[in-house]
Design a protein around this motif. Structure first.
Motif, PDB file in Angstrom:
ATOM      1  N   GLY A  32     -59.074  33.034 -67.529  1.00  0.00           N
ATOM      2  CA  GLY A  32     -59.068  32.368 -66.064  1.00  0.00           C
ATOM      3  C   GLY A  32     -59.484  31.238 -66.095  1.00  0.00           C
ATOM      4  N   LYS A  33     -59.983  30.290 -67.315  1.00  0.00           N
ATOM      5  CA  LYS A  33     -60.474  29.269 -67.368  1.00  0.00           C
ATOM      6  C   LYS A  33     -59.512  28.050 -66.799  1.00  0.00           C
ATOM      7  CE  LYS A  33     -60.643  28.950 -71.956  1.00  0.00           C
ATOM      8  NZ  LYS A  33     -59.704  30.261 -72.200  1.00  0.00           N
ATOM      9  N   THR A  34     -58.581  28.058 -67.089  1.00  0.00           N
ATOM     10  CA  THR A  34     -57.525  27.085 -66.557  1.00  0.00           C
ATOM     11  C   THR A  34     -57.085  27.236 -65.170  1.00  0.00           C
ATOM     12  OG1 THR A  34     -56.399  26.908 -68.837  1.00  0.00           O
ATOM     13  CG2 THR A  34     -55.088  26.268 -66.709  1.00  0.00           C
ATOM     14  N   VAL A  35     -57.179  28.676 -64.546  1.00  0.00           N
ATOM     15  CA  VAL A  35     -56.848  29.073 -63.324  1.00  0.00           C
ATOM     16  C   VAL A  35     -57.990  28.172 -62.518  1.00  0.00           C
ATOM     17  CG1 VAL A  35     -57.035  31.020 -61.559  1.00  0.00           C
ATOM     18  CG2 VAL A  35     -55.731  31.132 -63.678  1.00  0.00           C
ATOM     19  N   MET A  36     -59.172  28.418 -62.878  1.00  0.00           N
ATOM     20  CA  MET A  36     -60.261  27.853 -62.136  1.00  0.00           C
ATOM     21  C   MET A  36     -60.169  26.085 -62.004  1.00  0.00           C
ATOM     22  SD  MET A  36     -63.881  29.263 -63.737  1.00  0.00           S
ATOM     23  CE  MET A  36     -64.688  27.989 -62.502  1.00  0.00           C
ATOM     24  N   ILE A  37     -59.707  25.507 -62.871  1.00  0.00           N
ATOM     25  CA  ILE A  37     -59.865  24.188 -62.755  1.00  0.00           C
ATOM     26  C   ILE A  37     -58.379  23.801 -61.925  1.00  0.00           C
ATOM     27  CG2 ILE A  37     -61.112  23.231 -64.491  1.00  0.00           C
ATOM     28  CD1 ILE A  37     -58.764  22.694 -66.319  1.00  0.00           C
TER      29      ILE A  37
ATOM     30  N   ASN B  58     -58.674   6.010 -62.076  1.00  0.00           N
ATOM     31  CA  ASN B  58     -60.290   5.797 -62.002  1.00  0.00           C
ATOM     32  C   ASN B  58     -60.781   7.045 -61.266  1.00  0.00           C
ATOM     33  OD1 ASN B  58     -60.332   3.206 -62.967  1.00  0.00           O
ATOM     34  ND2 ASN B  58     -59.776   2.276 -60.937  1.00  0.00           N
ATOM     35  N   PRO B  59     -60.683   8.109 -61.487  1.00  0.00           N
ATOM     36  CA  PRO B  59     -60.977   9.353 -61.040  1.00  0.00           C
ATOM     37  C   PRO B  59     -62.364   9.808 -60.770  1.00  0.00           C
ATOM     38  CG  PRO B  59     -60.305  10.053 -63.041  1.00  0.00           C
ATOM     39  CD  PRO B  59     -59.977   8.421 -63.088  1.00  0.00           C
ATOM     40  N   LYS B  60     -62.958  10.371 -60.102  1.00  0.00           N
ATOM     41  CA  LYS B  60     -64.582  10.709 -59.936  1.00  0.00           C
ATOM     42  C   LYS B  60     -64.721  11.956 -60.552  1.00  0.00           C
ATOM     43  CE  LYS B  60     -67.888  11.802 -56.157  1.00  0.00           C
ATOM     44  NZ  LYS B  60     -67.979  12.022 -54.756  1.00  0.00           N
ATOM     45  N   TYR B  61     -63.645  12.870 -60.799  1.00  0.00           N
ATOM     46  CA  TYR B  61     -63.707  14.055 -61.399  1.00  0.00           C
ATOM     47  C   TYR B  61     -62.856  14.096 -62.633  1.00  0.00           C
ATOM     48  CZ  TYR B  61     -66.373  15.427 -57.366  1.00  0.00           C
ATOM     49  OH  TYR B  61     -67.303  15.482 -56.169  1.00  0.00           O
ATOM     50  N   LEU B  62     -63.318  14.508 -63.743  1.00  0.00           N
ATOM     51  CA  LEU B  62     -62.515  14.623 -64.885  1.00  0.00           C
ATOM     52  C   LEU B  62     -62.279  16.282 -65.197  1.00  0.00           C
ATOM     53  CD1 LEU B  62     -63.605  11.551 -67.152  1.00  0.00           C
ATOM     54  CD2 LEU B  62     -61.259  11.905 -65.909  1.00  0.00           C
ATOM     55  N   LEU B  63     -61.084  16.579 -65.257  1.00  0.00           N
ATOM     56  CA  LEU B  63     -60.990  18.225 -65.561  1.00  0.00           C
ATOM     57  C   LEU B  63     -60.163  18.171 -66.976  1.00  0.00           C
ATOM     58  CD1 LEU B  63     -59.613  19.095 -62.010  1.00  0.00           C
ATOM     59  CD2 LEU B  63     -62.096  18.970 -62.933  1.00  0.00           C
ATOM     60  N   TYR B  64     -60.692  18.738 -67.943  1.00  0.00           N
ATOM     61  CA  TYR B  64     -59.984  19.012 -69.143  1.00  0.00           C
ATOM     62  C   TYR B  64     -59.747  20.245 -69.453  1.00  0.00           C
ATOM     63  CZ  TYR B  64     -62.477  14.351 -70.351  1.00  0.00           C
ATOM     64  OH  TYR B  64     -63.030  13.238 -70.136  1.00  0.00           O
ATOM     65  N   ASP B  65     -58.409  20.576 -69.889  1.00  0.00           N
ATOM     66  CA  ASP B  65     -57.854  21.806 -70.327  1.00  0.00           C
ATOM     67  C   ASP B  65     -57.618  21.915 -71.694  1.00  0.00           C
ATOM     68  OD1 ASP B  65     -56.615  24.327 -70.157  1.00  0.00           O
ATOM     69  OD2 ASP B  65     -54.791  23.825 -69.106  1.00  0.00           O
ATOM     70  N   GLU B  66     -58.435  22.708 -72.337  1.00  0.00           N
ATOM     71  CA  GLU B  66     -58.188  22.508 -73.789  1.00  0.00           C
ATOM     72  C   GLU B  66     -57.856  21.460 -74.774  1.00  0.00           C
ATOM     73  OE1 GLU B  66     -58.886  25.532 -75.401  1.00  0.00           O
ATOM     74  OE2 GLU B  66     -58.322  27.240 -74.034  1.00  0.00           O
ATOM     75  N   PRO B  67     -58.746  20.530 -74.571  1.00  0.00           N
ATOM     76  CA  PRO B  67     -58.643  19.190 -75.069  1.00  0.00           C
ATOM     77  C   PRO B  67     -58.288  18.923 -76.372  1.00  0.00           C
ATOM     78  CG  PRO B  67     -60.701  19.350 -74.428  1.00  0.00           C
ATOM     79  CD  PRO B  67     -60.034  20.447 -73.823  1.00  0.00           C
ATOM     80  N   THR B  68     -59.019  20.065 -77.279  1.00  0.00           N
ATOM     81  CA  THR B  68     -58.659  19.964 -78.710  1.00  0.00           C
ATOM     82  C   THR B  68     -57.595  20.841 -79.241  1.00  0.00           C
ATOM     83  OG1 THR B  68     -60.610  21.422 -78.852  1.00  0.00           O
ATOM     84  CG2 THR B  68     -60.859  19.294 -79.115  1.00  0.00           C
ATOM     85  N   THR B  69     -56.969  21.472 -78.496  1.00  0.00           N
ATOM     86  CA  THR B  69     -55.968  22.682 -78.814  1.00  0.00           C
ATOM     87  C   THR B  69     -54.801  21.826 -79.667  1.00  0.00           C
ATOM     88  OG1 THR B  69     -56.411  24.110 -77.075  1.00  0.00           O
ATOM     89  CG2 THR B  69     -54.101  24.148 -78.052  1.00  0.00           C
TER      90      THR B  69
END
Length: 248
Positions: free
Chosen positions: A39-44, A156-167
């Motif tokens: 559920g990691k990706t679901v959260m973001i 220029n976002p305030k929040y950065l959301l990374y989904d499995e960036p090294t996959t």
């Protein structure tokens, strides 16, 4: 800054999130560890309205997100930059047009400013702006990942959301991406959430880490606290990572 309280989500009768509670602090990089399907990706995705919770509360900057209509998420999405697991570039667009895409959709940014912001975003991800005229299929997978990140940063976002960036990256390139993400988070003073099952990335990036297990956070704490933890879920997770992939 970002707060989940009692967040619930099921798909097809299967519970994925079962009362998630979490508070992400301003300026921190919070790392969500969990196995595939946890559920990691679901959260973001809930933060930008791509998935809606079945119950509970999600707040950003004091604003309630749960129950909002689609049109109400436009202002929220301008605050958030989401980097997807795959680069998801437009094959028929050049690198420049891919990175400029969000700015053009705003409709009120002058062409000179678009050019300058695209060039600066490419430099921030350590790509030469001369790459702008190349097409996605002329780039390596690692370069495509960087272009996808540049497309996020240009807003220029305030929040950065990374989904499995090294996959999908080899260990050397994954380490380079980790270093780049860490530099960007620090230089932008952004509040970041990284979701992954990569323990090495966690050690490289996290201010705090949470283990998502059976629909809830079984552990939340610093990296040293994680490495010393002896709870069943943490031990099982570390054991699984030690058997394959990037090792701690």
């Amino acid at each position: 800054m970002i707060e989940y309280k009692g967040v619930m989500k099921s798909f097809g009768g299967q519970t994925v999130l079962d009362g998630v509670d979490l508070a992400v602090k301003e300026g921190e990089t919070f790392f969500v560890l969990g196995k595939t399907g946890a559920g990691k990706t679901v959260m973001i995705r809930m933060l930008v309205g791509l998935i809606r919770p079945d119950g509970g509360s999600i707040r950003m900057d004091g604003e309630e997100l749960a129950g909002r209509e689609e049109e109400d998420f436009q202002s929220i999405r301008r605050k958030c930059g989401m980097v997807f697991q795959l680069p998801t570039l437009f094959d028929s667009y050049s690198v420049f047009e891919n990175v400029a895409f969000g700015l053009r959709r705003l409709g009120d940014v002058e062409e000179d400013e678009i050019f300058e912001r695209v060039a600066e975003s490419l430099r921030r991800v350590e790509l030469d702006p001369e790459i702008s005229e190349r097409m996605p299929d002329e780039l390596s997978f690692g370069e495509q990942k960087r272009v996808g990140l540049a497309r996020t940063l240009v807003m220029n976002p305030k929040y950065l959301l990374y989904d499995e960036p090294t996959t999908g990256l080899d260990p050397f390139t994954a380490g380079k991406i980790d270093g780049l993400i860490k530099h960007l988070n620090e230089s932008m003073n952004a509040t970041s959430i990284v979701v992954s099952h990569d323990l090495m990335s966690m050690k490289n990036l996290a201010d705090r880490v949470g283990v998502l297990w059976d629909g809830k956070f079984s552990f939340v704490g610093s990296v040293p606290e994680f490495m010393e933890a002896t709870s069943e879920s943490v031990l099982e997770f570390k054991k699984g990572l030690a058997e394959g992939g990037r090792k701690a």
